[in-house]
Design an enzyme around this catalytic site. Sequence first.
Site, PDB file in Angstrom:
ATOM      1  N   LEU A 169     -14.030 -31.154 -34.629  1.00  0.00           N
ATOM      2  CA  LEU A 169     -12.970 -31.521 -35.571  1.00  0.00           C
ATOM      3  C   LEU A 169     -11.767 -30.581 -35.437  1.00  0.00           C
ATOM      4  O   LEU A 169     -11.905 -29.366 -35.592  1.00  0.00           O
ATOM      5  CB  LEU A 169     -13.505 -31.479 -37.010  1.00  0.00           C
ATOM      6  CG  LEU A 169     -12.490 -31.854 -38.092  1.00  0.00           C
ATOM      7  CD1 LEU A 169     -12.082 -33.311 -37.978  1.00  0.00           C
ATOM      8  CD2 LEU A 169     -13.053 -31.555 -39.467  1.00  0.00           C
ATOM      9  N   ASP A 170     -10.605 -31.156 -35.148  1.00  0.00           N
ATOM     10  CA  ASP A 170      -9.362 -30.390 -34.977  1.00  0.00           C
ATOM     11  C   ASP A 170      -9.529 -29.278 -33.945  1.00  0.00           C
ATOM     12  O   ASP A 170      -8.854 -28.247 -34.015  1.00  0.00           O
ATOM     13  CB  ASP A 170      -8.883 -29.796 -36.326  1.00  0.00           C
ATOM     14  CG  ASP A 170      -8.650 -30.870 -37.368  1.00  0.00           C
ATOM     15  OD1 ASP A 170      -8.210 -31.974 -37.003  1.00  0.00           O
ATOM     16  OD2 ASP A 170      -8.931 -30.619 -38.560  1.00  0.00           O
ATOM     17  N   ASN A 201      -3.979 -36.069 -31.158  1.00  0.00           N
ATOM     18  CA  ASN A 201      -3.934 -35.979 -32.615  1.00  0.00           C
ATOM     19  C   ASN A 201      -2.881 -34.947 -33.014  1.00  0.00           C
ATOM     20  O   ASN A 201      -2.630 -33.990 -32.280  1.00  0.00           O
ATOM     21  CB  ASN A 201      -5.295 -35.532 -33.162  1.00  0.00           C
ATOM     22  CG  ASN A 201      -5.302 -35.443 -34.680  1.00  0.00           C
ATOM     23  OD1 ASN A 201      -4.842 -36.359 -35.362  1.00  0.00           O
ATOM     24  ND2 ASN A 201      -5.810 -34.339 -35.223  1.00  0.00           N
ATOM     25  N   MET A 245      -7.336 -40.360 -41.098  1.00  0.00           N
ATOM     26  CA  MET A 245      -8.061 -39.354 -41.863  1.00  0.00           C
ATOM     27  C   MET A 245      -9.575 -39.523 -41.871  1.00  0.00           C
ATOM     28  O   MET A 245     -10.238 -39.103 -42.806  1.00  0.00           O
ATOM     29  CB  MET A 245      -7.512 -39.315 -43.297  1.00  0.00           C
ATOM     30  CG  MET A 245      -6.026 -38.979 -43.364  1.00  0.00           C
ATOM     31  SD  MET A 245      -5.552 -37.457 -42.492  1.00  0.00           S
ATOM     32  CE  MET A 245      -6.071 -36.227 -43.687  1.00  0.00           C
ATOM     33  N   ARG A 246     -10.123 -40.125 -40.813  1.00  0.00           N
ATOM     34  CA  ARG A 246     -11.580 -40.218 -40.722  1.00  0.00           C
ATOM     35  C   ARG A 246     -12.072 -39.475 -39.481  1.00  0.00           C
ATOM     36  O   ARG A 246     -11.366 -39.375 -38.481  1.00  0.00           O
ATOM     37  CB  ARG A 246     -12.024 -41.678 -40.629  1.00  0.00           C
ATOM     38  CG  ARG A 246     -11.967 -42.385 -41.975  1.00  0.00           C
ATOM     39  CD  ARG A 246     -12.356 -43.830 -41.828  1.00  0.00           C
ATOM     40  NE  ARG A 246     -13.732 -44.033 -41.404  1.00  0.00           N
ATOM     41  CZ  ARG A 246     -14.783 -43.965 -42.206  1.00  0.00           C
ATOM     42  NH1 ARG A 246     -14.624 -43.687 -43.484  1.00  0.00           N
ATOM     43  NH2 ARG A 246     -15.991 -44.180 -41.744  1.00  0.00           N
ATOM     44  N   ILE A 247     -13.311 -38.970 -39.598  1.00  0.00           N
ATOM     45  CA  ILE A 247     -13.924 -38.275 -38.457  1.00  0.00           C
ATOM     46  C   ILE A 247     -14.558 -39.325 -37.557  1.00  0.00           C
ATOM     47  O   ILE A 247     -15.271 -40.218 -38.027  1.00  0.00           O
ATOM     48  CB  ILE A 247     -14.967 -37.255 -38.959  1.00  0.00           C
ATOM     49  CG1 ILE A 247     -14.247 -36.163 -39.759  1.00  0.00           C
ATOM     50  CG2 ILE A 247     -15.751 -36.661 -37.798  1.00  0.00           C
ATOM     51  CD1 ILE A 247     -15.175 -35.199 -40.473  1.00  0.00           C
ATOM     52  N   GLU A 278       6.823 -32.119 -37.394  1.00  0.00           N
ATOM     53  CA  GLU A 278       5.926 -33.075 -36.727  1.00  0.00           C
ATOM     54  C   GLU A 278       6.708 -34.217 -36.089  1.00  0.00           C
ATOM     55  O   GLU A 278       6.381 -34.674 -34.995  1.00  0.00           O
ATOM     56  CB  GLU A 278       4.924 -33.647 -37.735  1.00  0.00           C
ATOM     57  CG  GLU A 278       3.909 -32.638 -38.212  1.00  0.00           C
ATOM     58  CD  GLU A 278       2.826 -33.262 -39.085  1.00  0.00           C
ATOM     59  OE1 GLU A 278       1.732 -32.703 -39.129  1.00  0.00           O
ATOM     60  OE2 GLU A 278       3.090 -34.295 -39.724  1.00  0.00           O
ATOM     61  N   HIS A 293      -1.982 -32.283 -36.158  1.00  0.00           N
ATOM     62  CA  HIS A 293      -2.633 -31.647 -37.311  1.00  0.00           C
ATOM     63  C   HIS A 293      -1.632 -30.694 -37.968  1.00  0.00           C
ATOM     64  O   HIS A 293      -0.927 -29.956 -37.274  1.00  0.00           O
ATOM     65  CB  HIS A 293      -3.880 -30.883 -36.850  1.00  0.00           C
ATOM     66  CG  HIS A 293      -4.615 -30.253 -37.984  1.00  0.00           C
ATOM     67  ND1 HIS A 293      -5.418 -30.970 -38.845  1.00  0.00           N
ATOM     68  CD2 HIS A 293      -4.633 -28.972 -38.419  1.00  0.00           C
ATOM     69  CE1 HIS A 293      -5.910 -30.147 -39.759  1.00  0.00           C
ATOM     70  NE2 HIS A 293      -5.455 -28.937 -39.525  1.00  0.00           N
ATOM     71  N   THR A 351     -11.420 -34.173 -29.173  1.00  0.00           N
ATOM     72  CA  THR A 351     -12.805 -34.062 -28.709  1.00  0.00           C
ATOM     73  C   THR A 351     -13.696 -34.197 -29.942  1.00  0.00           C
ATOM     74  O   THR A 351     -13.205 -34.410 -31.051  1.00  0.00           O
ATOM     75  CB  THR A 351     -13.076 -32.693 -28.040  1.00  0.00           C
ATOM     76  OG1 THR A 351     -12.850 -31.675 -29.018  1.00  0.00           O
ATOM     77  CG2 THR A 351     -12.176 -32.476 -26.832  1.00  0.00           C
ATOM     78  N   SER A 400       0.353 -28.790 -34.951  1.00  0.00           N
ATOM     79  CA  SER A 400      -0.208 -28.704 -33.598  1.00  0.00           C
ATOM     80  C   SER A 400      -0.528 -30.102 -33.098  1.00  0.00           C
ATOM     81  O   SER A 400      -0.985 -30.957 -33.859  1.00  0.00           O
ATOM     82  CB  SER A 400      -1.538 -27.924 -33.620  1.00  0.00           C
ATOM     83  OG  SER A 400      -1.398 -26.660 -34.234  1.00  0.00           O
ATOM     84  N   GLY A 438       2.487 -42.937 -42.744  1.00  0.00           N
ATOM     85  CA  GLY A 438       2.940 -43.380 -41.428  1.00  0.00           C
ATOM     86  C   GLY A 438       4.308 -42.867 -41.039  1.00  0.00           C
ATOM     87  O   GLY A 438       4.981 -43.479 -40.209  1.00  0.00           O
TER      88      GLY A 438
HETATM   89  C1  GAR Z   1       0.558 -35.473 -41.107  1.00  0.00           C
HETATM   90  O1  GAR Z   1       1.007 -34.294 -41.707  1.00  0.00           O
HETATM   91  C2  GAR Z   1      -0.550 -35.175 -40.125  1.00  0.00           C
HETATM   92  O2  GAR Z   1      -0.391 -33.939 -39.463  1.00  0.00           O
HETATM   93  C3  GAR Z   1      -1.756 -35.148 -41.018  1.00  0.00           C
HETATM   94  O3  GAR Z   1      -1.569 -36.214 -41.904  1.00  0.00           O
HETATM   95  C4  GAR Z   1      -0.161 -36.358 -42.128  1.00  0.00           C
HETATM   96  C5  GAR Z   1       0.194 -37.809 -41.970  1.00  0.00           C
HETATM   97  O4  GAR Z   1       1.507 -38.047 -42.375  1.00  0.00           O
HETATM   98  N1  GAR Z   1      -2.976 -35.281 -40.275  1.00  0.00           N
HETATM   99  C6  GAR Z   1      -4.094 -34.644 -40.595  1.00  0.00           C
HETATM  100  O5  GAR Z   1      -4.209 -33.929 -41.555  1.00  0.00           O
HETATM  101  C7  GAR Z   1      -5.249 -34.914 -39.634  1.00  0.00           C
HETATM  102  N2  GAR Z   1      -6.214 -33.873 -39.734  1.00  0.00           N
HETATM  103  P1  GAR Z   1       2.199 -39.428 -42.081  1.00  0.00           P
HETATM  104  O6  GAR Z   1       1.221 -40.527 -42.517  1.00  0.00           O
HETATM  105  O7  GAR Z   1       3.443 -39.430 -42.918  1.00  0.00           O
HETATM  106  O8  GAR Z   1       2.494 -39.494 -40.616  1.00  0.00           O
END
Ligand code: GAR
Length: 227
Positions: A154-155, A117, A100-102, A184, A119, A151, A146, A22
Amino acid sequence: MSSSKAEPGRRLPIVVLLSGSGSNFAAIAAAAADGSLAVEVRAAISDRPAAFGLERARALGIPAVAVPVADFPDREQHDAALARAIDHYDPALVVCAGYMRIFTTAFVSHYADRMLNIHPSLLPAYRGLHTHRRVLADHGRWHGCSVHFVTEELDGGPLVAQAPVPVLPGDSEASLSARVHRAEHRLYPTVLEWYARGRLRCEHGRAWLDQQPLETPVRLEDLDGET
Ligand code: GAR
């Protein structure tokens, strides 16, 4: 969903979905708290009751809700419960930050054009999991993150913005991941502020910024802090 539109001068109600640490949620909540981001974070919601992101939310006095996968017989019913939990807070935008779920088709269409989202790659490169490891295995020189509208692909939804991050000699998965995370934490609040101010929207399968369709994602350089 909230009838609230993104308008200048008001705080956009959002709900953040997360599955893990988080840190992106924390960056968004911090920007909202210091006034640099015009959103009201109404809740953090997770599929994992033990997600550290939920603890971060509780510490900030933000409602933290778990919708555990194990409580439901299938994906459809889990996503339906997740949607009920989200809609309870009546957000105008759903913000996926390490969820992390589809999603099921029904869930995606319920939040069509109203879900973003983040990524950890320069999409369309490296969709899916373990992006840092895969970039290192390919001896890539550039990596990044990104933000895109969600949609069913996926990604693969309309891209809004990207922050490139260099791969440095001697990088490990951990050091590269940390650098991408720093980017990010600046990229997501920046994009959310565009949405909150009514500058960004998704329509007819495209992202629009300042009334112009985005042919390519906005590129935000130098968002990785210390490289
Ligand atoms: C982040 O790097 C995010 O981009 C990735 O999970 C991490 C969460 O970090 N998301 C994905 O891979 C989604 N496909 P956080 O829990 O520290 O924010």
